[in-house]
Design a protein around this motif. Structure first.
Motif, PDB file in Angstrom:
ATOM      1  N   PRO A 105       0.818  -1.203   0.000  1.00  0.00           N
ATOM      2  CA  PRO A 105       0.000   0.000   0.000  1.00  0.00           C
ATOM      3  C   PRO A 105       0.860   1.265   0.000  1.00  0.00           C
ATOM      4  O   PRO A 105       1.987   1.262   0.485  1.00  0.00           O
ATOM      5  N   ARG A 126      -2.266   4.143   3.430  1.00  0.00           N
ATOM      6  CA  ARG A 126      -3.152   3.009   3.189  1.00  0.00           C
ATOM      7  C   ARG A 126      -2.676   1.766   3.948  1.00  0.00           C
ATOM      8  O   ARG A 126      -1.494   1.610   4.227  1.00  0.00           O
ATOM      9  N   SER A 154      -7.831   3.465   4.294  1.00  0.00           N
ATOM     10  CA  SER A 154      -7.033   4.586   4.760  1.00  0.00           C
ATOM     11  C   SER A 154      -6.866   4.409   6.264  1.00  0.00           C
ATOM     12  O   SER A 154      -7.767   3.882   6.932  1.00  0.00           O
TER      13      SER A 154
END
Length: 101
Positions: A9, A13, A91
């Motif tokens: 990520p 993230r 997130s």
């Protein structure tokens, strides 16, 4: 586990493997596939990004790490499958807390 994981990520993230869905109630009644298909709101962090950049361009470190069990917002993140296994990319702000065991 994160070292051999295929997705890295970016930014703030987090890749999470949601907990398995319950197939029966606490009273022992089995739920058919047509019953509640809501995804669980907890899972295990598999991989994390480097953190977001603040207004001054400095990296803000992540509060979670691979292996943490977390609670996340019900409809947050993006679902995807690899080899019939479901994952979420969230997130960090969508993570509500770390489950302490």
């Amino acid at each position: 586990m994160a070292a051999d994981f295929r997705i890295r990520p970016l930014g703030d993230r987090v890749v999470v493997k949601p907990a398995d869905r319950e197939e029966k109630t606490k009273g022992g009644i089995y739920l058919p596939d047509t019953a509640s298909k809501e995804r669980p709101m907890e899972g295990t962090v598999l991989s994390v990004g480097e953190g977001r950049l603040d207004d001054n361009g400095k990296r803000v470190p992540m509060n979670v790490k691979a292996g943490d069990k977390v609670l996340f917002a019900k409809y947050s993140g993006t679902e995807y499958k690899i080899d019939d296994v479901e994952y979420l990319i969230l997130s960090e702000k969508d993570i509500l807390g770390i489950i302490q065991e």
